[in-house]
Design a protein around this motif. Structure first.
Motif, PDB file in Angstrom:
ATOM      1  N   ARG A  93       0.389 -12.197 -12.047  1.00  0.00           N
ATOM      2  CA  ARG A  93      -0.463 -11.819 -10.922  1.00  0.00           C
ATOM      3  C   ARG A  93       0.372 -11.264  -9.778  1.00  0.00           C
ATOM      4  O   ARG A  93       0.022 -10.250  -9.160  1.00  0.00           O
ATOM      5  CB  ARG A  93      -1.259 -13.041 -10.433  1.00  0.00           C
ATOM      6  CG  ARG A  93      -2.451 -13.385 -11.276  1.00  0.00           C
ATOM      7  CD  ARG A  93      -3.279 -14.481 -10.607  1.00  0.00           C
ATOM      8  NE  ARG A  93      -2.558 -15.760 -10.606  1.00  0.00           N
ATOM      9  CZ  ARG A  93      -2.607 -16.636 -11.598  1.00  0.00           C
ATOM     10  NH1 ARG A  93      -3.322 -16.363 -12.674  1.00  0.00           N
ATOM     11  NH2 ARG A  93      -1.938 -17.771 -11.515  1.00  0.00           N
ATOM     12  N   GLY A  94       1.481 -11.957  -9.489  1.00  0.00           N
ATOM     13  CA  GLY A  94       2.321 -11.524  -8.378  1.00  0.00           C
ATOM     14  C   GLY A  94       2.868 -10.135  -8.560  1.00  0.00           C
ATOM     15  O   GLY A  94       2.869  -9.317  -7.629  1.00  0.00           O
ATOM     16  N   LYS A  95       3.346  -9.822  -9.774  1.00  0.00           N
ATOM     17  CA  LYS A  95       3.894  -8.491 -10.034  1.00  0.00           C
ATOM     18  C   LYS A  95       2.820  -7.410  -9.962  1.00  0.00           C
ATOM     19  O   LYS A  95       3.105  -6.247  -9.684  1.00  0.00           O
ATOM     20  CB  LYS A  95       4.561  -8.467 -11.413  1.00  0.00           C
ATOM     21  CG  LYS A  95       5.973  -9.035 -11.451  1.00  0.00           C
ATOM     22  CD  LYS A  95       6.962  -8.091 -10.786  1.00  0.00           C
ATOM     23  CE  LYS A  95       8.379  -8.274 -11.266  1.00  0.00           C
ATOM     24  NZ  LYS A  95       8.942  -9.607 -11.150  1.00  0.00           N
ATOM     25  N   SER A  96       1.574  -7.780 -10.230  1.00  0.00           N
ATOM     26  CA  SER A  96       0.480  -6.805 -10.200  1.00  0.00           C
ATOM     27  C   SER A  96       0.025  -6.484  -8.785  1.00  0.00           C
ATOM     28  O   SER A  96      -0.319  -5.344  -8.475  1.00  0.00           O
ATOM     29  CB  SER A  96      -0.717  -7.318 -11.017  1.00  0.00           C
ATOM     30  OG  SER A  96      -0.375  -7.531 -12.367  1.00  0.00           O
ATOM     31  N   PHE A  97       0.033  -7.482  -7.896  1.00  0.00           N
ATOM     32  CA  PHE A  97      -0.577  -7.332  -6.580  1.00  0.00           C
ATOM     33  C   PHE A  97       0.415  -7.205  -5.424  1.00  0.00           C
ATOM     34  O   PHE A  97       0.035  -6.752  -4.339  1.00  0.00           O
ATOM     35  CB  PHE A  97      -1.499  -8.525  -6.293  1.00  0.00           C
ATOM     36  CG  PHE A  97      -2.601  -8.702  -7.302  1.00  0.00           C
ATOM     37  CD1 PHE A  97      -3.251  -7.608  -7.843  1.00  0.00           C
ATOM     38  CD2 PHE A  97      -2.990  -9.971  -7.708  1.00  0.00           C
ATOM     39  CE1 PHE A  97      -4.277  -7.762  -8.777  1.00  0.00           C
ATOM     40  CE2 PHE A  97      -4.007 -10.145  -8.628  1.00  0.00           C
ATOM     41  CZ  PHE A  97      -4.656  -9.039  -9.173  1.00  0.00           C
ATOM     42  N   ALA A 127       1.143   0.889   2.647  1.00  0.00           N
ATOM     43  CA  ALA A 127      -0.083   0.233   3.115  1.00  0.00           C
ATOM     44  C   ALA A 127      -0.402  -1.002   2.280  1.00  0.00           C
ATOM     45  O   ALA A 127      -0.211  -1.013   1.051  1.00  0.00           O
ATOM     46  CB  ALA A 127      -1.257   1.193   3.065  1.00  0.00           C
ATOM     47  N   PHE A 128      -0.902  -2.029   2.962  1.00  0.00           N
ATOM     48  CA  PHE A 128      -1.470  -3.180   2.258  1.00  0.00           C
ATOM     49  C   PHE A 128      -2.827  -2.780   1.685  1.00  0.00           C
ATOM     50  O   PHE A 128      -3.398  -1.743   2.034  1.00  0.00           O
ATOM     51  CB  PHE A 128      -1.618  -4.363   3.218  1.00  0.00           C
ATOM     52  CG  PHE A 128      -0.317  -5.017   3.578  1.00  0.00           C
ATOM     53  CD1 PHE A 128       0.259  -5.966   2.741  1.00  0.00           C
ATOM     54  CD2 PHE A 128       0.334  -4.687   4.763  1.00  0.00           C
ATOM     55  CE1 PHE A 128       1.462  -6.570   3.073  1.00  0.00           C
ATOM     56  CE2 PHE A 128       1.533  -5.293   5.103  1.00  0.00           C
ATOM     57  CZ  PHE A 128       2.108  -6.231   4.248  1.00  0.00           C
ATOM     58  N   HIS A 129      -3.342  -3.630   0.824  1.00  0.00           N
ATOM     59  CA  HIS A 129      -4.611  -3.312   0.179  1.00  0.00           C
ATOM     60  C   HIS A 129      -5.767  -3.243   1.171  1.00  0.00           C
ATOM     61  O   HIS A 129      -6.779  -2.580   0.900  1.00  0.00           O
ATOM     62  CB  HIS A 129      -4.918  -4.347  -0.913  1.00  0.00           C
ATOM     63  CG  HIS A 129      -3.922  -4.329  -2.028  1.00  0.00           C
ATOM     64  ND1 HIS A 129      -3.689  -5.403  -2.855  1.00  0.00           N
ATOM     65  CD2 HIS A 129      -3.059  -3.362  -2.442  1.00  0.00           C
ATOM     66  CE1 HIS A 129      -2.755  -5.102  -3.734  1.00  0.00           C
ATOM     67  NE2 HIS A 129      -2.355  -3.865  -3.503  1.00  0.00           N
ATOM     68  N   ASP A 130      -5.627  -3.911   2.328  1.00  0.00           N
ATOM     69  CA  ASP A 130      -6.703  -3.838   3.329  1.00  0.00           C
ATOM     70  C   ASP A 130      -6.537  -2.647   4.266  1.00  0.00           C
ATOM     71  O   ASP A 130      -7.308  -2.484   5.216  1.00  0.00           O
ATOM     72  CB  ASP A 130      -6.778  -5.141   4.135  1.00  0.00           C
ATOM     73  CG  ASP A 130      -5.543  -5.384   4.999  1.00  0.00           C
ATOM     74  OD1 ASP A 130      -4.600  -4.563   4.951  1.00  0.00           O
ATOM     75  OD2 ASP A 130      -5.517  -6.399   5.722  1.00  0.00           O
ATOM     76  N   THR A 148       0.932  -5.039  -1.434  1.00  0.00           N
ATOM     77  CA  THR A 148       1.175  -3.592  -1.451  1.00  0.00           C
ATOM     78  C   THR A 148       1.348  -3.097  -2.877  1.00  0.00           C
ATOM     79  O   THR A 148       1.761  -1.966  -3.094  1.00  0.00           O
ATOM     80  CB  THR A 148       2.451  -3.256  -0.649  1.00  0.00           C
ATOM     81  OG1 THR A 148       3.581  -3.915  -1.266  1.00  0.00           O
ATOM     82  CG2 THR A 148       2.331  -3.703   0.797  1.00  0.00           C
ATOM     83  N   GLY A 149       1.059  -3.946  -3.868  1.00  0.00           N
ATOM     84  CA  GLY A 149       1.355  -3.652  -5.263  1.00  0.00           C
ATOM     85  C   GLY A 149       0.438  -2.633  -5.904  1.00  0.00           C
ATOM     86  O   GLY A 149      -0.510  -2.132  -5.287  1.00  0.00           O
ATOM     87  N   PRO A 150       0.678  -2.319  -7.181  1.00  0.00           N
ATOM     88  CA  PRO A 150      -0.034  -1.233  -7.871  1.00  0.00           C
ATOM     89  C   PRO A 150      -1.472  -1.554  -8.230  1.00  0.00           C
ATOM     90  O   PRO A 150      -2.220  -0.664  -8.628  1.00  0.00           O
ATOM     91  CB  PRO A 150       0.806  -1.008  -9.121  1.00  0.00           C
ATOM     92  CG  PRO A 150       1.459  -2.320  -9.374  1.00  0.00           C
ATOM     93  CD  PRO A 150       1.732  -2.903  -8.026  1.00  0.00           C
ATOM     94  N   PHE A 151      -1.889  -2.829  -8.111  1.00  0.00           N
ATOM     95  CA  PHE A 151      -3.276  -3.201  -8.388  1.00  0.00           C
ATOM     96  C   PHE A 151      -3.853  -3.971  -7.203  1.00  0.00           C
ATOM     97  O   PHE A 151      -3.158  -4.716  -6.523  1.00  0.00           O
ATOM     98  CB  PHE A 151      -3.384  -4.058  -9.650  1.00  0.00           C
ATOM     99  CG  PHE A 151      -3.148  -3.294 -10.912  1.00  0.00           C
ATOM    100  CD1 PHE A 151      -4.185  -2.632 -11.553  1.00  0.00           C
ATOM    101  CD2 PHE A 151      -1.868  -3.208 -11.452  1.00  0.00           C
ATOM    102  CE1 PHE A 151      -3.957  -1.906 -12.711  1.00  0.00           C
ATOM    103  CE2 PHE A 151      -1.629  -2.487 -12.605  1.00  0.00           C
ATOM    104  CZ  PHE A 151      -2.673  -1.826 -13.236  1.00  0.00           C
ATOM    105  N   ALA A 208      -5.160   3.028  -5.574  1.00  0.00           N
ATOM    106  CA  ALA A 208      -5.039   4.484  -5.427  1.00  0.00           C
ATOM    107  C   ALA A 208      -4.035   4.869  -4.350  1.00  0.00           C
ATOM    108  O   ALA A 208      -3.504   5.981  -4.358  1.00  0.00           O
ATOM    109  CB  ALA A 208      -6.403   5.084  -5.105  1.00  0.00           C
ATOM    110  N   GLY A 209      -3.753   3.943  -3.434  1.00  0.00           N
ATOM    111  CA  GLY A 209      -2.823   4.252  -2.351  1.00  0.00           C
ATOM    112  C   GLY A 209      -1.444   3.645  -2.541  1.00  0.00           C
ATOM    113  O   GLY A 209      -0.703   3.492  -1.556  1.00  0.00           O
ATOM    114  N   PHE A 210      -1.105   3.309  -3.774  1.00  0.00           N
ATOM    115  CA  PHE A 210       0.186   2.677  -4.035  1.00  0.00           C
ATOM    116  C   PHE A 210       1.332   3.598  -3.630  1.00  0.00           C
ATOM    117  O   PHE A 210       1.300   4.795  -3.888  1.00  0.00           O
ATOM    118  CB  PHE A 210       0.290   2.318  -5.518  1.00  0.00           C
ATOM    119  CG  PHE A 210       1.558   1.625  -5.897  1.00  0.00           C
ATOM    120  CD1 PHE A 210       1.980   0.490  -5.226  1.00  0.00           C
ATOM    121  CD2 PHE A 210       2.337   2.111  -6.947  1.00  0.00           C
ATOM    122  CE1 PHE A 210       3.144  -0.165  -5.587  1.00  0.00           C
ATOM    123  CE2 PHE A 210       3.504   1.463  -7.313  1.00  0.00           C
ATOM    124  CZ  PHE A 210       3.917   0.323  -6.633  1.00  0.00           C
TER     125      PHE A 210
END
Length: 524
Positions: A75-79, A117-120, A199-202, A219-221
């Motif tokens: 999970r950590g590597k994904s997010f 960017a963070f996911h938010d 800030t991860g890819p998912f 999409a903003g990775f």
């Protein structure tokens, strides 16, 4: 080397000024995760990947500081992302840090990437880094790296995108520490981890501890975008049920494939990835209580271990023999000339009888969540019986094993994942104040050598120090390490882009960043 790149690829190659740098653009770190995909053929964007790991419980977390088991790390590597990332050989490479510099290996200067960017939607700043690193030192956070974080005496922002980290003493391997999953960067002030804001890819779309985690491509990775559209992560602790899920097409990848099922999986067209990792399953005998307080008992148990039998019967050859210290044979610092502890029933019998523990009620605590520990316990029980000692086996459930039994009982089996550096391996599990000191072994000379090695710039001198420390662990601690596992991960042939990684199973837990689905090659 292209203009503008000032990089030393490893902390093991040092100059007066240590510099980890990257060029502008996608950079070396994002290429790190895309390289595997390009090597396997033309990648395809899109699709939904379903993964089943071994461990999952109500203790599952999205807080990087508290992550402790394989499912957490996936999970950590994904997010999330860290300042540094470990490559396939566990060498630190730049990630969110565009540059990491030091003149003396005690004060480190971080320059962050722009426009991350963070996911938010919030932009990454130095304040996020300061908050993320400092919170590990707060006991209320219950960070898995609380002890390692004490090495950072001060973390402060020196500009919007620059951070200064001052250590309590020099540490050549500090960049490796920043590459650990627990030191991933979160947004300043984050306290709610019901979802992940990294800030991860998912982007996390669902999190049910012990049940399921879902995500969609970010999409903003800032780096090379993931190939997959969505991911679905579950845990199936039961071995046969996990394999049945792969065979029936309910999942696309499973972790911890059973060596006994490798031939069948290959015969049915499934892929197997073998990764020689530094992960080991160990028996920890606590030295601060009976029976471990008897040196003869500990010595006798070490002689009981038939390491070749563990390798061949339990792991079916998918392992390398251990020598009761935590450095695997493929590591450059491995002390190859140390005499191998051998299976010797006569010596075992002598020391066990001398310990006076023969009439006591002694139990081995194990669980399916500690890889192969149940099978290893059975072998040890049988060997003890032949040596005149009765050892009981307490097979505990997956849920609660790590919090209630591991390191809490006189003799318990554990799993330790590969560490990014020898320094960290020793500091986290064998230093006198180490939080994961399973056998409660304490040696002031070992602690002094650890500090000496951290400040030593000469690689050859450091290797000799590490050699002596391995010998001290083998001879003095209560940890028995019979073998280092070869990680086995099984997958449907439509899954592409996987490749071995020394950092751990499933490409150091970061497979979701690299794999794609070739639906034209699905399982028949």
């Amino acid at each position: 080397m292209a203009p503008g790149i000032a990089a030393i690829p490893s902390a093991r190659r040092l100059s007066r000024r240590e510099v980890f740098g990257i060029a502008a653009g996608a950079g070396a770190a994002s290429a790190l995760f895309g390289r595997a995909a390009r090597a396997a053929g033309a990648p395809v964007r899109g699709g939904h990947l379903r993964f089943a790991g071994l461990t999952g419980s109500t203790a599952d977390t999205l807080d990087p500081a508290r992550m402790s088991v394989a499912s957490d790390y996936v999970r950590g590597k994904s997010f999330y992302d860290g300042l540094m990332a470990l490559d396939d050989r566990m060498i630190p490479q730049p990630a969110l840090a565009e540059r990491l510099e030091s003149d003396d290996f005690q004060t480190w200067h971080v320059t962050l990437r722009r426009d991350v960017a963070f996911h938010d939607g919030a932009t990454l700043t130095a304040a996020d880094v300061v908050y993320s690193l400092n919170r590990h030192k707060d006991p209320a956070v219950a960070s898995q790296q609380w002890m390692a974080a004490q090495e950072m005496s001060r973390v402060r922002a020196t500009g919007p995108l620059t951070v200064e980290i001052e250590l309590v003493g020099p540490n050549v391997d500090f960049p490796s520490l920043l590459g650990m999953d627990n030191f991933a960067i979160i947004r300043d002030g984050t306290k709610d981890f019901s979802t992940a804001n990294g800030t991860g890819p998912f982007v996390c779309t669902g999190f049910q501890p012990g049940i399921r985690t879902t995500g969609r491509r970010n999409a903003g990775f800032w780096g090379v975008p993931a190939w997959l559209d969505t991911i679905d992560l579950i845990a199936i602790a039961d071995d046969m049920s996990r394999h049945d899920a792969l065979l029936s097409g309910d999942v696309d990848i499973i972790a911890s494939a059973n060596p006994r099922l490798v031939r069948m999986l290959r015969a049915r067209g499934f892929g197997l990835m073998e990764s020689p990792v530094g992960t080991y399953t160990d028996l920890a005998i606590r030295l601060d209580q009976m029976p471990g307080s008897s040196a003869d008992f500990v010595t006798g148990i070490k002689y009981l271990f038939d390491r070749e039998q563990v390798r061949d019967s339990v792991f079916l050859g998918y392992a390398r023999i251990g020598n009761d210290h935590p450095i695997p044979p493929e590591d450059p610092n491995y002390a190859a000339d140390l005499p191998q502890t051998m299976h010797d029933p006569d010596r075992a019998r002598f020391h066990l009888k001398k310990s006076g523990m023969g009439g006591r009620d002694l139990e081995l605590f194990c669980s399916p969540t500690a890889l192969a520990s149940v099978d290893i316990a059975v072998l040890l029980q049988y060997a003890a019986e032949r040596a005149g000692m009765a050892l009981g086996i307490r097979r505990m459930p997956v849920d609660g094993y790590w919090s209630q039994y591991w390191m809490k009982t006189p003799m318990s089996f554990g799993n330790t994942n590969a560490r990014p550096s020898t320094d960290m391996t020793f500091a986290l599990s064998f230093g006198s104040r180490a939080p994961l000191n399973e056998s409660r072994w304490r040696d002031p000379r070992f602690d002094a050598l650890l500090l000496q090695a951290r400040a030593e710039r000469n690689e050859g001198v450091r290797r000799r120090i590490y050699h002596d420390m391995q010998a001290m662990i083998r001879d003095g601690s209560g940890v028995c390490i019979p073998a280092f596992t070869t990680s086995l991960d099984a997958f449907d042939p439509k899954v592409r882009g996987l490749r071995p990684n020394r950092a751990g199973q499933l490409m150091g837990y970061g497979f979701t960043r690299s794999v794609w689905l070739d639906n034209a090659v699905g399982h028949p």
